[in-house]
Design a protein around this motif. Structure first.
Motif, PDB file in Angstrom:
ATOM      1  N   ASN A  56      25.284 -26.515  84.153  1.00  0.00           N
ATOM      2  CA  ASN A  56      25.937 -27.729  84.669  1.00  0.00           C
ATOM      3  C   ASN A  56      26.073 -27.731  86.186  1.00  0.00           C
ATOM      4  O   ASN A  56      26.899 -28.463  86.740  1.00  0.00           O
ATOM      5  CB  ASN A  56      27.325 -27.919  84.043  1.00  0.00           C
TER       6      ASN A  56
ATOM      7  N   ASN B 298      19.093 -32.967  99.108  1.00  0.00           N
ATOM      8  CA  ASN B 298      19.342 -32.503  97.750  1.00  0.00           C
ATOM      9  C   ASN B 298      18.593 -33.465  96.851  1.00  0.00           C
ATOM     10  O   ASN B 298      19.177 -34.282  96.169  1.00  0.00           O
ATOM     11  CB  ASN B 298      20.841 -32.500  97.484  1.00  0.00           C
TER      12      ASN B 298
ATOM     13  N   ALA C 281      22.342 -17.034  93.759  1.00  0.00           N
ATOM     14  CA  ALA C 281      22.732 -17.732  92.531  1.00  0.00           C
ATOM     15  C   ALA C 281      23.627 -16.865  91.659  1.00  0.00           C
ATOM     16  O   ALA C 281      24.623 -17.341  91.095  1.00  0.00           O
ATOM     17  CB  ALA C 281      21.482 -18.166  91.765  1.00  0.00           C
TER      18      ALA C 281
ATOM     19  N   GLU D 122      14.772 -34.756  94.667  1.00  0.00           N
ATOM     20  CA  GLU D 122      13.674 -34.315  93.814  1.00  0.00           C
ATOM     21  C   GLU D 122      12.393 -34.150  94.608  1.00  0.00           C
ATOM     22  O   GLU D 122      11.510 -33.404  94.241  1.00  0.00           O
ATOM     23  CB  GLU D 122      13.456 -35.327  92.690  1.00  0.00           C
TER      24      GLU D 122
ATOM     25  N   ASN E 153      17.652 -24.229  88.370  1.00  0.00           N
ATOM     26  CA  ASN E 153      18.181 -25.525  87.933  1.00  0.00           C
ATOM     27  C   ASN E 153      17.717 -25.891  86.540  1.00  0.00           C
ATOM     28  O   ASN E 153      18.428 -26.575  85.790  1.00  0.00           O
ATOM     29  CB  ASN E 153      17.764 -26.616  88.921  1.00  0.00           C
ATOM     30  N   ASN E 154      16.514 -25.465  86.150  1.00  0.00           N
ATOM     31  CA  ASN E 154      15.993 -25.794  84.821  1.00  0.00           C
ATOM     32  C   ASN E 154      16.508 -24.851  83.734  1.00  0.00           C
ATOM     33  O   ASN E 154      16.201 -25.047  82.554  1.00  0.00           O
ATOM     34  CB  ASN E 154      14.469 -25.744  84.842  1.00  0.00           C
TER      35      ASN E 154
ATOM     36  N   THR F  40      23.691 -27.936  89.738  1.00  0.00           N
ATOM     37  CA  THR F  40      22.376 -28.161  90.325  1.00  0.00           C
ATOM     38  C   THR F  40      22.382 -27.683  91.771  1.00  0.00           C
ATOM     39  O   THR F  40      23.222 -28.116  92.563  1.00  0.00           O
ATOM     40  CB  THR F  40      22.002 -29.652  90.283  1.00  0.00           C
ATOM     41  N   LEU F  41      21.478 -26.792  92.042  1.00  0.00           N
ATOM     42  CA  LEU F  41      21.352 -26.294  93.399  1.00  0.00           C
ATOM     43  C   LEU F  41      20.496 -27.246  94.223  1.00  0.00           C
ATOM     44  O   LEU F  41      19.423 -27.656  93.806  1.00  0.00           O
ATOM     45  CB  LEU F  41      20.709 -24.906  93.414  1.00  0.00           C
ATOM     46  N   GLY F  42      20.999 -27.590  95.381  1.00  0.00           N
ATOM     47  CA  GLY F  42      20.219 -28.380  96.318  1.00  0.00           C
ATOM     48  C   GLY F  42      19.708 -27.499  97.431  1.00  0.00           C
ATOM     49  O   GLY F  42      20.103 -26.337  97.555  1.00  0.00           O
TER      50      GLY F  42
ATOM     51  N   VAL G 117      14.510 -22.186  93.173  1.00  0.00           N
ATOM     52  CA  VAL G 117      15.583 -23.170  92.992  1.00  0.00           C
ATOM     53  C   VAL G 117      15.346 -23.991  91.736  1.00  0.00           C
ATOM     54  O   VAL G 117      16.271 -24.217  90.929  1.00  0.00           O
ATOM     55  CB  VAL G 117      15.685 -24.075  94.234  1.00  0.00           C
ATOM     56  N   GLU G 118      14.101 -24.448  91.538  1.00  0.00           N
ATOM     57  CA  GLU G 118      13.815 -25.254  90.349  1.00  0.00           C
ATOM     58  C   GLU G 118      13.968 -24.436  89.076  1.00  0.00           C
ATOM     59  O   GLU G 118      14.450 -24.947  88.054  1.00  0.00           O
ATOM     60  CB  GLU G 118      12.400 -25.830  90.460  1.00  0.00           C
TER      61      GLU G 118
ATOM     62  N   SER H   5      19.696 -23.048  81.697  1.00  0.00           N
ATOM     63  CA  SER H   5      21.103 -23.307  81.347  1.00  0.00           C
ATOM     64  C   SER H   5      21.910 -22.019  81.260  1.00  0.00           C
ATOM     65  O   SER H   5      23.083 -22.058  80.868  1.00  0.00           O
ATOM     66  CB  SER H   5      21.164 -24.043  80.006  1.00  0.00           C
TER      67      SER H   5
END
Length: 797
Positions: free
Chosen positions: A49, A13, A350, A15, A41-42, A51-53, A37-38, A44
């Motif tokens: 709040n 999980n 998601a 960067e 996560n980026n 964050t997907l790993g 995924v990014e 809102s």
């Protein structure tokens, strides 16, 4: 939170994404997973709040490695500990994969135990509709393509098919179901060639396959190849260079590997491929992502530098210091692998997480600082929301899973055009939409398809036998498939108005088949008319004899005071001549289009007119006999001599016939009807006599009168010469009875207008017989031998 197992798989999980190994053909899949995924996560909006790993692993197409990787994911360690999770943070939400069928089968079986949601974009079992294994398929079951294949075959009327496939269970199941559907449509499978998925083909086996494929009757081949078909790809590469064949290919890999071998391929390849779509922002991500994020292995370096080539699409071309000389798939692809479907898979998961965590009690419990409560929701509670997930992606398309866990998807029908310069041009020529309404689910544009020049006609044919043209039906050849048949013409009264019809259709009762037996035409209306030759001849004869009779009547009236006219009751002679004129005229009633009035008048007028004639003949005969008997001494017949007695005989006999006709008309009136059964292709307009018994009663009564007249005249034939009319009456009645005795069998053996013509002939013949036998000898004496027309000659003779 999100753990994904991919062909390209890493763990953590983090960067920075570590990788065990990479395969160049799956780089787009890897990038699409990371990009989705990014992007989530980026943002809102979708999962604020949170964050997907992700963990990305590569199984190297090795089932034991895939199983070990899966256990590592569950335990959270590089060394798996069964039924133990060593992770202190991060909750495993689901598995997203694209692996081989064997690997996917292992993972699917394990997930049955742990109840983790399992999203596949290669569909581990494309033939299963079992949703109890928590399987969700971004790539739908391949069975959904079968109706589209059948529609394609039906559109081009291809009925003689060959199939080539590998020996794995899924391919064999697919072929079995395809064969059932194709045969249900009416086509036939000439051969099914099955090759080993792993073992090389022997020279004998290759020769056998070539022999089947080269058969001139089989011009359409259906090929099913998997990504693991190493020898199948080599076989297909060789077979696709064979001229005069149409290839229908079902495999996503076919669209990819076709770029790896160029030269010598023939056109007329039709590929069923998933509709290819691109996420615009993903193309920007490909151009700008930094390769340093990934471990620099040899293949990774080649893949990244290949994106610097000039032939790469501008949308993904990278800026490099020097241009790569290698030729790899990334620059040839127009749709970047399975990136679109992987992107949808990540977003589907998601959205399901959002629906679970931010609805009902989840919104009030999960995010009040106690993150350990999240484990109460995952993974088994996620299924309820995955089944109901429904959203629009960035392109505005509806994303949801159907009752079988499949993502609804459309297919393109692509014509692979091999250009002379060695490049391949994929041309979309049609589509198949399994979820569209009937009639809108399949489209094909024949004008856009480039057929190989070796075909003698376009579109090419693939049939066991030639089509049966309209007017013919199929007759299956004994011992051969239903697609092999002979064409036999339809019988009279039946047609086929389409090609290759199994049975001929009967024409309606008022119609008949034309000469080609391909359309029903109105039946010819038939009745004896004044316009046709037969009607004209009979009309002329009737009028001729009518005029002759009228002339004879005029002669008898002119010479009414001569002995030969007066000797046999000239008034009865007048009545007989008038009745014969009516008999000749009544035949004209039979020559016309039957209607209600004509049908009523035909037989009744004929019967009454003839009864008057025969009654007059009978009266004349009886008068002759009584006159001779009255001349004997002491005869009591003298008081009966006179015209009254003769008239009473004629009237009474005629009235009896009138009574019979009235009873007939009152109980069973004749009527016109259309006889469609007697003559082939003809509607006979006839008069139905109403009562056959009544009709033959009329004829029988006329025969009775003629018989009595004949007997009486025959007995009086030897009377003195002055009464020699009895001899003529005898001959006339003999003619009359002979005509009507032959009439009955002839009448019963004919139909339509010829039946009417027989009756007219009988009327004319019998009437002319009476006229000729009785009156012509007298006219001869009156006109040509007047010296005999005196009392002295009559008495002496």
């Amino acid at each position: 939170m999100l753990v994904a197992s991919n062909d390209i798989v890493a763990s953590g999980n983090m960067e920075k994404y570590d990788a065990i190994s990479f395969r160049e053909i799956n780089y787009y899949n890897f990038l699409a997973f990371v990009f989705a995924v990014e992007e989530i996560n980026n943002s809102s909006e979708l999962l604020p709040n949170i964050t997907l790993g992700l963990h990305l692993y590569d199984s190297n197409n090795h089932p034991p490695v895939a199983l070990r990787v899966f256990m590592n994911i569950l335990s959270g360690m590089d060394k798996s500990i069964i039924n133990y999770n060593c992770k202190r943070s991060g909750t495993l939400a689901a598995i997203i994969e694209v692996v081989s069928e064997e690997e996917s089968k292992l993972i699917s079986n394990m997930l049955r135990i742990y109840h983790y949601p399992y999203i596949s974009y290669t569909s581990p079992n494309p033939f299963s509709s079992d949703t109890s294994s928590y399987l969700y398929k971004i790539m739908p079951r391949i069975l959904k393509i079968i109706p589209g294949i059948v529609k394609l075959l039906k559109h081009f009327n291809w009925t003689w098919i060959g199939i080539i496939t590998s020996d794995d269970d899924h391919s064999l199941t697919f072929v079995r179901i395809l064969k059932e559907r194709v045969e249900k449509y009416g086509a036939c499978i000439e051969f099914i060639e099955i090759f080993s998925q792993t073992n090389p083909l022997s020279d004998e086996r290759v020769a056998q396959i070539n022999e089947n494929i080269k058969k001139p009757s089989t011009n359409v081949m259906i090929g099913l190849f998997n990504r693991e078909d190493i020898w199948g790809i080599e076989l297909r590469k060789a077979l696709q260079k064979m001229p005069g064949k149409v290839w229908i290919i079902i495999s996503e890999m076919d669209y990819q590997v076709i770029y790896l071998w160029k030269g010598g391929f023939k056109n007329s390849t039709l590929l069923f491929s998933r509709v290819k779509k691109n996420i615009p922002s993903f193309l920007k991500f490909i151009r700008e992502v930094k390769p340093i994020m990934f471990i620099h292995e040899f293949m990774a370096d080649i893949w990244w530098t290949a994106l610097c080539k000039k032939n790469c699409p501008q949308s993904i071309r990278r800026s490099c210091r020097y241009e790569s000389q290698v030729h790899l798939y990334p620059c040839d692809s127009a749709h970047f692998g399975n990136s679109y479907y992987i992107y949808n898979a990540v977003y589907a998961l998601a959205h399901a997480l959002r629906d679970m965590l931010f609805s009902g009690s989840g919104q009030t419990i999960a995010w009040k600082g106690d993150r350990r409560m999240l484990s109460d929701y995952l993974p088994w509670k996620l299924h309820r929301y995955l089944k109901k997930v429904h959203f629009k992606n960035m392109l505005g398309e509806e994303i949801f899973f159907d009752e079988n866990g499949d993502l609804p998807m459309d297919y393109s029908i692509i014509n692979l055009i091999f250009l002379p310069n060695g490049t391949v041009k994929p041309e979309i020529v049609g589509s198949y939409k399994p979820y569209a309404a009937p009639g809108k689910d399949f489209t094909i544009n024949e004008n856009m398809i480039v057929w190989e020049a070796a075909f003698t006609q376009t579109p090419p044919e693939s049939r066991c036998t030639q089509s049966c043209a309209p007017g013919y039906r199929k007759l299956t050849q004994e011992g051969k498939p239903v697609c092999c048949y002979d064409c036999i013409p339809c019988p009279s009264g039946e047609i086929t108005n389409e090609t290759d019809m199994d049975n001929c259709m009967k024409c309606p009762e008022d119609q008949w088949s034309n000469e080609k037996r391909d359309v029903c035409v109105p039946k010819m209306i038939s009745f004896l008319s004044y316009e046709e030759t037969l009607g004209i001849i009979l009309t002329f004869i009737s009028i001729f004899f009518f005029l002759i009779t009228a002339v004879i009547l005029r002669i008898f009236i002119k010479y009414r005071d001569t002995p030969i006219v007066r000797s046999n009751n000239r008034n009865l002679s007048y009545i007989l001549l008038v009745s014969l004129m009516l008999c000749f005229l009544c035949s004209l009633i039979f020559i016309s289009h039957p209607n209600e009035v004509i049908c009523v008048l035909r037989q009744s007028v004929f019967g009454i007119a003839f009864s008057i004639s025969l009654s007059s003949v009978l009266a004349k005969t009886i008068t002759v006999v009584m006159a001779f008997q009255a001349t004997k001494p002491g005869s009591k017949l003298q008081k009966w001599m006179g015209s009254r007695f003769s008239y009473s005989i004629g009237i009474s006999c005629s009235l009896l016939q009138v009574l019979i006709c009235l009873v007939w008309l009152g109980t069973a009136t004749p009527f016109p009807y259309q006889n469609i059964q007697s003559e082939i292709g003809t509607i006979l307009i006839e008069c139905n006599e109403g009562s056959t018994i009544a009709f033959y009663c009329v004829l029988g009564y006329l025969g009775f009168l003629a018989g009595i007249s004949f007997i009486v005249a025959f007995l009086a034939r030897n009377l003195p010469g002055s009464f020699n009319e009895a001899k003529h009456i005898t001959f006339s009645m003999l003619v009359f009875c002979s005509v009507w005795a032959s009439f009955i069998p002839t009448y019963l053996s004919t139909r339509g207008k010829y039946m009417v013509a027989v009756e007219i002939f009988a009327i004319l013949a019998s009437s002319s017989g009476i006229l000729g036998c009785i009156f012509i000898p007298k006219c001869y004496i009156i006109l040509l031998r007047p010296d005999r027309n005196n009392r002295k000659y009559i008495v002496t003779k």
